[in-house]
Design an enzyme around this catalytic site. Structure first.
Site, short mmCIF file in Angstrom:
data_model
loop_
_atom_site.label_atom_id
_atom_site.label_comp_id
_atom_site.label_asym_id
_atom_site.label_seq_id
_atom_site.Cartn_x
_atom_site.Cartn_y
_atom_site.Cartn_z
N SER A 164 12.40 90.46 15.16
CA SER A 164 13.03 91.53 14.37
C SER A 164 13.59 92.60 15.32
CB SER A 164 11.98 92.14 13.46
OG SER A 164 12.49 93.28 12.80
N TYR A 177 4.03 96.39 11.60
CA TYR A 177 5.07 95.35 11.54
C TYR A 177 5.85 95.31 12.86
CZ TYR A 177 8.96 92.67 9.40
OH TYR A 177 9.91 91.73 9.09
#
Ligand code: NAD
Length: 281
Positions: A164, A177
């Site tokens: 990501s 995250y």
């Protein structure tokens, strides 16, 4: 798929995609099927993968949907057996299941702006943080332990992880995250090195900002207008737009193709409209 982004031939290859009930990995599963692969679509959401498999079969492609929990070795072993019987040994594994959780998200970007009653850094719950780390990291490690065994024995295969933008520089509000995806980029390099002598390649893509089920509430107000965060994202993106899930497919098919990407292992490829390259100035 008439508009496949890359002309690669996955005929006869068995491609296992976890998280295939979701937006990104559902599109990836479709692209592999449309390129000739026999696709095993795995997800906790059985209904979603059965629907995907039914649609692809009706279009004349090969896909089976399986309920699987990427955090449960027993569930994965059971599905592995079923895939062996239905489709054959795994050639390509896409570790797509992942995501964030509100229990590991702060309400404010900065502590000095934290408001009374809001969820500050100090209110983050250990079980929420644990959930996010487990889903993203163990949820990549466990399926790799199960499905890469097929590849080691045959001395060929490919693993694709999903990292990501937050792995390069953490994004505000989502510390767990961000750290978990940084772990995925790191683990991708580890796997690439570890398996290099076995003929298995391991790479990752790092999708830029997409509009998905997971982040819709962060990007748009209830009335559909963009949030302040949404404006910041676009201002930090040189191409000044969101990435479409379909735009991840070219990179996916390329990296997993043994001919096109035979010497590529250990890379994390951003598909991000330039976000990771831009310092903001
Ligand atoms: P999504 O929520 O649409 O799909 C995720 C899927 O994973 C869901 O179908 C869910 O049921 C499944 N899943 C969750 N827990 C599972 C478990 N324990 N076992 C099996 N399946 C499970 O999300 P998405 O946006 O398509 O994201 C796919 C991947 O891309 C994730 O790894 C995510 O972190 C990553 N990613 C997404 C974005 C984005 O902007 N959407 C950006 C970068 C990276």
């Amino acid at each position: 798929m008439s508009n496949l982004p890359l002309n690669v031939d996955y005929n006869g290859k068995v491609v296992v995609v976890t998280g295939a009930g979701g937006v990104i990995c559902g599109a990836m599963a479709r692209a592999f099927a449309h390129s000739g692969a026999k696709v095993a679509a795995l997800d906790l959401n059985e209904e979603a993968v059965k629907k995907l498999a039914d649609e692809l079969k009706a279009e004349g492609y090969i896909c089976e949907g399986y309920k699987a929990n990427v955090l449960d070795a027993e569930s994965l072993e059971k599905v592995h057996k079923a895939v062996l019987g239905d489709l054959g040994e795994c050639d390509v594994l896409v570790n797509g299941a992942g995501g964030n959780n509100p229990r590991a998200t702060t309400d404010n970007e900065y502590q000095h702006e934290a408001k009374e009653g809001g969820k500050s850094f100090f209110d983050l719950q250990a079980d929420g943080v644990d959930f996010v780390f487990k889903l993203n990291f163990q949820g990549t490690l466990l399926p790799t332990q199960v499905f890469a065994k097929d590849m080691v024995e045959r001395k060929s295969g490919c693993i694709l992880n999903i990292s990501s933008m937050n792995a390069y520089t953490p994004l505000t509000k989502i510390p767990a995250y961000s750290a978990a995806k940084a772990g995925i980029s790191n683990f991708t390099q580890w796997l690439a090195t570890h398996f290099a002598g076995t003929g298995i390649r391991c790479n990752a893509i790092a999708p830029g900002f997409l509009i998905s089920n997971q982040n819709r509430a962060l990007l748009f107000n209830e009335d559909g207008t963009p949030t302040a965060r949404s404006a910041k994202i676009l201002n930090g993106t040189p191409m000044h737009r969101y990435v479409d899930a379909e735009e991840l497919l070219g990179a996916t098919l390329f990296l997993c193709d043994e001919k096109s990407a035979s010497a590529i292992t250990g890379v994390v490829l951003p598909v991000d409209c330039g976000f990771a390259a831009y310092s903001g100035v």
